[in-house]
Design an enzyme around this catalytic site. Sequence first.
Site, PDB file in Angstrom:
ATOM      1  N   CYS A 116      -1.908  -0.144   7.514  1.00  0.00           N
ATOM      2  CA  CYS A 116      -1.159   1.099   7.326  1.00  0.00           C
ATOM      3  C   CYS A 116      -1.282   2.016   8.538  1.00  0.00           C
ATOM      4  O   CYS A 116      -0.333   2.712   8.897  1.00  0.00           O
ATOM      5  CB  CYS A 116      -1.643   1.808   6.069  1.00  0.00           C
ATOM      6  SG  CYS A 116      -1.305   0.865   4.564  1.00  0.00           S
ATOM      7  N   HIS A 165       0.852  -1.186   0.000  1.00  0.00           N
ATOM      8  CA  HIS A 165       0.000   0.000   0.000  1.00  0.00           C
ATOM      9  C   HIS A 165       0.890   1.239   0.000  1.00  0.00           C
ATOM     10  O   HIS A 165       2.087   1.163   0.317  1.00  0.00           O
ATOM     11  CB  HIS A 165      -0.895   0.005   1.238  1.00  0.00           C
ATOM     12  CG  HIS A 165      -1.900  -1.097   1.252  1.00  0.00           C
ATOM     13  ND1 HIS A 165      -2.986  -1.122   2.106  1.00  0.00           N
ATOM     14  CD2 HIS A 165      -2.006  -2.236   0.515  1.00  0.00           C
ATOM     15  CE1 HIS A 165      -3.714  -2.204   1.901  1.00  0.00           C
ATOM     16  NE2 HIS A 165      -3.135  -2.904   0.943  1.00  0.00           N
ATOM     17  N   GLU A 199       1.123   3.772   2.022  1.00  0.00           N
ATOM     18  CA  GLU A 199       1.728   4.124   3.309  1.00  0.00           C
ATOM     19  C   GLU A 199       2.936   3.235   3.627  1.00  0.00           C
ATOM     20  O   GLU A 199       3.955   3.711   4.137  1.00  0.00           O
ATOM     21  CB  GLU A 199       0.689   3.999   4.432  1.00  0.00           C
ATOM     22  CG  GLU A 199      -0.468   4.976   4.322  1.00  0.00           C
ATOM     23  CD  GLU A 199      -1.629   4.449   3.478  1.00  0.00           C
ATOM     24  OE1 GLU A 199      -2.726   5.016   3.572  1.00  0.00           O
ATOM     25  OE2 GLU A 199      -1.427   3.466   2.737  1.00  0.00           O
ATOM     26  N   CYS A 215      -5.882   1.959   5.802  1.00  0.00           N
ATOM     27  CA  CYS A 215      -6.430   0.705   6.316  1.00  0.00           C
ATOM     28  C   CYS A 215      -5.794   0.399   7.674  1.00  0.00           C
ATOM     29  O   CYS A 215      -4.880   1.106   8.128  1.00  0.00           O
ATOM     30  CB  CYS A 215      -6.172  -0.430   5.334  1.00  0.00           C
ATOM     31  SG  CYS A 215      -4.435  -0.947   5.264  1.00  0.00           S
TER      32      CYS A 215
END
Length: 259
Positions: A135, A101, A103, A132
């Site tokens: 993250c 992701h 992040e 999420c």
Amino acid sequence: MRKNILYFILTLFFLSGLYATSLPEDNVVSGVIYEKIDTVSAEVDHIYPMLALAIVYKDWQEKNMLNKQGHNIGLVIVDENNMPVFWVRNSVHATHNGTQHGEVRLVSNLLNCEGFNKYLDKYTLYTTLEPCIMCAGMLSMVQIPKVVYAQKDLSCGNTQEIISTAKYPRYYKAFTVENGYKKDLEECFEQYKICKNDSITDFLVNDSAKEIFRKASNDLQDYKVKFKENRRVIKVAQEFLQNIQTKDNLDVLQCPKNM
């Protein structure tokens, strides 16, 4: 005796109510930070979500395209002087790694750059989508103090509330800005859930989502600041977008200079 007990109970009730209504703002872990652009800082927190949306739109991932990089989610991190220093996009497809992701990629890459230590406690993160839970945990561990997201994840969000109530070592403050992009994205997603499914990543390849990202990108280029203090901010944000590059289906990530 009864009167004394009653008085004691009423006094406790009053004091507890007073304490509950006078909690400092620092106890807030998430919510809407600005409903209108009426301060210098409010405008900064309006400009950089636009930049994050524009970064994603610059290399928009279509639904049926081959060799996709990842989902249409991106972010930019800004230093204490309100200057952007690093950006990333979701890259789960190109890396064949479901953890990649935005992040995760930001923390993993930026903390390897010269001049950075193990924490990002002097930076603000602006992202197109609420982080999420994976993250959120990572951002918390690097002590990032503030995250501003353009769209709330109405299916898998509220991650800061979860972390703040779990016995997690620390947590950051997650905020969103009430603007046209947030409103449009969240309303369109609600319609998408009714007609299609509740997958936020499926929604983010939809034409209605793409149009909102396109508008944000155009608005960033044409934006006229309300506060003269932010003239440099918008100029740097526009220049930052121009320097975004992709090679072999992956973002070209460069360490910040002069850190």
